[in-house]
Design an enzyme around this catalytic site. Structure first.
Site, PDB file in Angstrom:
ATOM      1  N   CYS A   2       0.855  -1.187   0.000  1.00 15.53           N
ATOM      2  CA  CYS A   2       0.000   0.000   0.000  1.00 15.53           C
ATOM      3  C   CYS A   2       0.889   1.235   0.000  1.00 15.53           C
ATOM      4  O   CYS A   2       2.079   1.155   0.268  1.00 15.53           O
ATOM      5  CB  CYS A   2      -0.904   0.014   1.228  1.00 15.53           C
ATOM      6  N   GLY A  97       1.411  -3.251   5.414  1.00 13.33           N
ATOM      7  CA  GLY A  97       1.955  -4.449   6.035  1.00 13.33           C
ATOM      8  C   GLY A  97       0.848  -5.374   6.506  1.00 13.33           C
ATOM      9  O   GLY A  97      -0.305  -5.250   6.107  1.00 13.33           O
ATOM     10  N   GLU A 483       0.077 -10.284 -16.960  1.00 11.25           N
ATOM     11  CA  GLU A 483      -0.039  -9.212 -15.969  1.00 11.25           C
ATOM     12  C   GLU A 483      -0.953  -8.094 -16.449  1.00 11.25           C
ATOM     13  O   GLU A 483      -1.776  -7.585 -15.684  1.00 11.25           O
ATOM     14  CB  GLU A 483       1.341  -8.617 -15.665  1.00 11.25           C
ATOM     15  N   HIS A 499       5.911 -32.473 -24.007  1.00 12.53           N
ATOM     16  CA  HIS A 499       5.699 -33.266 -22.797  1.00 12.53           C
ATOM     17  C   HIS A 499       4.413 -32.855 -22.075  1.00 12.53           C
ATOM     18  O   HIS A 499       4.334 -32.961 -20.850  1.00 12.53           O
ATOM     19  CB  HIS A 499       6.909 -33.152 -21.870  1.00 12.53           C
TER      20      HIS A 499
END
Length: 599
Positions: A2, A97, A483, A499
């Protein structure tokens, strides 16, 4: 994760806070808010962008804090937006946080009324309780952070109390020292128009900002934090006429690359002089293993760097996701080096990995873009990539700069270990010097790439393939596309197609193939034929003079092991134009933030 901004001074706080938040929106953009404090507290917050905030025209307060959010606890709603307040409405808190023990802390406040789903709100109520006990705001915040487990960068104001109190642990927080006031911010970008004099708070610091100055305490004792000058200017953090920061930063790569090598190559001898690397010759000569730790784009840069290091210096190298790193057994700490790579220098997973290595006695090297970052301060050694500010959430110029710095590192290690083949080393140094011009050549074909991107934008999925040095570039190309366009995109070592992934290939699956030097193109061409036989169109990035029957082809000039880096520019532009054609929020892709500062 943030963005935090705070200001106290002689001028109106509101416009400074709003402008600062707009510069920080790349850190989070699902809700925003500000709190203005004098004898009363005024809070304005809501879900949405900073521009959505409903603010009064005139706000005389000269002290305040602001926040732009990337959700971790609680959905992006008005109630969950920061700042958060206490029961009385006199304390406001912004936080970056995760407070790991917030449930336990809430249980200690049975008489308090909580309004949100966030972990942050508990801080406001804890500060309220401390203030009611008669302490001042700095002492209240210091007492509260002693009880918090997890990570935090905090900004706190309270009605009737002078100034802003800030604290940090494992989340970045910068103090700006300006002519008309003082600031806090998550990074330097919102400060540049006001000041380039900054100090970086360290873990455990509690800072008190007033109009007259800044004091910092740790464990109750007054400490000094050096004031440094930021070399970036405000213009470097602007769009400069481009539609998006990402496009601007793609086009800044020639400059970023020149900055990365400036002063690090002797122009006469053609030798690398990585003077900011202080690891001794004896240590480098004696290492058995180099472990790279990183996340996302930086991880792909490390994959490229690992191959360069092994080929040039004859030393074992590994690349590990920082979130999965552990020292493991069978390693001699004195003969191991851990290299952490992070644009911001604040990536939580990478910092954790570096700290794990350091606790085991392993020397650490940080490769970062950010002077004064936690990585730069905590590692035994640091090398800067010098790319300048990168605002776009999807990393572009920093990937190329990271690879170039890792190439310089590999050349340095090889030389100090007496392993460097003179001809190979001289050729790579020449190619490093030619790389900015080659990248500019790719950028000059932007219109042609846009035409191809628009033509294939409706693809059902996109595959990126390459071998050797083409493998990390394929992975990075796929990451950029998913993204910012939200399309399904996958990168594979080309040989892995048969594969399993080949089952997904259809006529609606464009395949972008890296066939440059350094990628074993003769082998990858067999995989190209496999996908073409199943109707998939191929967009090929080829070396100079290569023959091939592809739906679209772009030729990369001769640049040896660095040719895939030029191919990467084509992939970046392709991703950008696909996303732009779809009308995506390119600089602010959904669910993502620029700097991941929580684990």
């Amino acid at each position: 994760m943030c963005g935090i901004i705070g200001y106290i001074g002689d001028s109106e706080a509101r416009p400074r806070l709003v402008a600062g938040l707009q510069r920080l929106e790349y850190r989070g953009y699902d809700s925003a808010g500000i709190a203005l404090a004098d004898e009363e507290l005024s809070v304005f917050k809501q879900a949405g962008t900073v521009g959505d905030l409903d603010l009064p025209v005139e706000t005389p307060q000269t002290c305040g804090i602001g926040h732009t959010r990337w959700s971790t606890h609680g959905k992006p709603t008005d109630a969950n937006a920061h700042p958060h307040t206490d029961c009385s409405g006199r304390v406001a808190v912004v936080h970056n946080g995760i407070i790991a023990n917030y449930d336990e802390l809430r249980e200690t406040l049975p008489d308090h009324r909580f309004r949100s789903e966030t972990d942050t709100e508990v801080v406001a109520h804890l500060v309220e309780a401390e203030l009611e006990a008669g302490v001042d705001l700095r002492a209240a915040v210091a007492a509260v952070v002693d009880r918090i487990e997890g990570s935090y960068a905090l900004g706190v104001v309270a009605a009737g109390y002078d100034g802003i109190v800030a604290a940090r642990r494992n989340s970045p927080l910068v103090v700006g020292h300006g002519a008309d006031g003082n600031f806090i911010a998550s990074d330097v970008t919102p400060l540049l128009e006001h000041t380039r004099s900054v100090s970086y708070l360290e873990d455990g610091d509690v800072a008190h900002l007033t109009r007259d100055g800044v004091t910092v305490h740790q464990d109750g004792a007054l400490v000094d934090r050096a004031v440094t000058t930021v070399e970036w200017d405000a213009d470097a953090a602007e769009k400069g006429g481009y539609d998006h920061y990402m496009l601007k930063e793609i086009h800044e790569q020639p400059t970023a690359l020149r900055q990365a090598i400036a002063g690090r190559i002797d122009p006469i001898e053609g030798r690398v002089e990585l003077d900011d690397l202080s690891l001794s010759d004896d240590f480098l000569a004696g290492i058995d293993e180099v472990q790279f730790v990183a996340c996302g784009t930086s991880y792909h840069a490390c994959m490229y760097g690992k191959q360069l290091l092994e080929e040039l210096a004859d030393v074992r190298a590994t690349v590990e996701f920082a979130s999965e790193y552990d020292v493991g057994s069978g390693r001699d700490p004195e003969r191991t080096l851990v290299v952490g790579v992070s644009q911001s220098g604040e990536t939580a997973d990478t910092l954790r990995a570096l700290r794990t290595a350091s606790r085991s006695g392993i020397r650490t090297l940080g490769v970062t873009n950010t002077v004064g970052s936690t990585m730069a301060r905590e590692c035994d050694d640091v090398v800067y990539i010098r790319a300048g500010p990168e605002i776009g959430v999807a990393a572009t110029k920093t990937f190329a700069s990271q690879v170039v710095v890792l190439a310089l590192f590999a050349l340095t290690v090889a030389e100090r270990r007496s392993e460097l083949d003179a001809t190979v080393g001289r050729e790579l140094v020449e190619h490093l010097q030619d790389l900015p011009g080659a990248v500019q050549g790719a950028l000059d074909r932007d219109d042609a790439i846009e035409e191809v991107a628009v033509a294939y934008a409706a693809g059902e999925a996109f595959f990126f393939i390459g071998r050797r040095f083409g493998n990390p570039v394929a992975l990075e190309g796929a990451l950029k596309l998913k993204e910012i366009s939200y399309d399904h995109a996958e990168g594979f070592p080309a040989g892995e197609l048969k594969h399993g992934p080949l089952a997904l290939v259809t006529e609606g699956t464009p395949v972008l193939a890296i066939l440059t030097d350094g990628t074993r193109p003769e082998e990858t061409r067999n995989n190209v034929k496999e996908v073409q036989s199943r109707g998939a169109p191929v967009i090929a990035l080829t070396g100079a003079g290569q023959d091939g029957d592809y739906e679209v082809g772009f030729e990369v000039p001769e640049l040896g092991l660095l040719e895939p880096l030029v191919a990467n520019v084509y992939l970046q532009l392709f991703a950008y134009h696909v996303a732009d054609d779809k009308g995506r929020a390119i600089d602010r892709p959904r669910n993502l933030a620029k700097s991941v500062t929580v684990e």
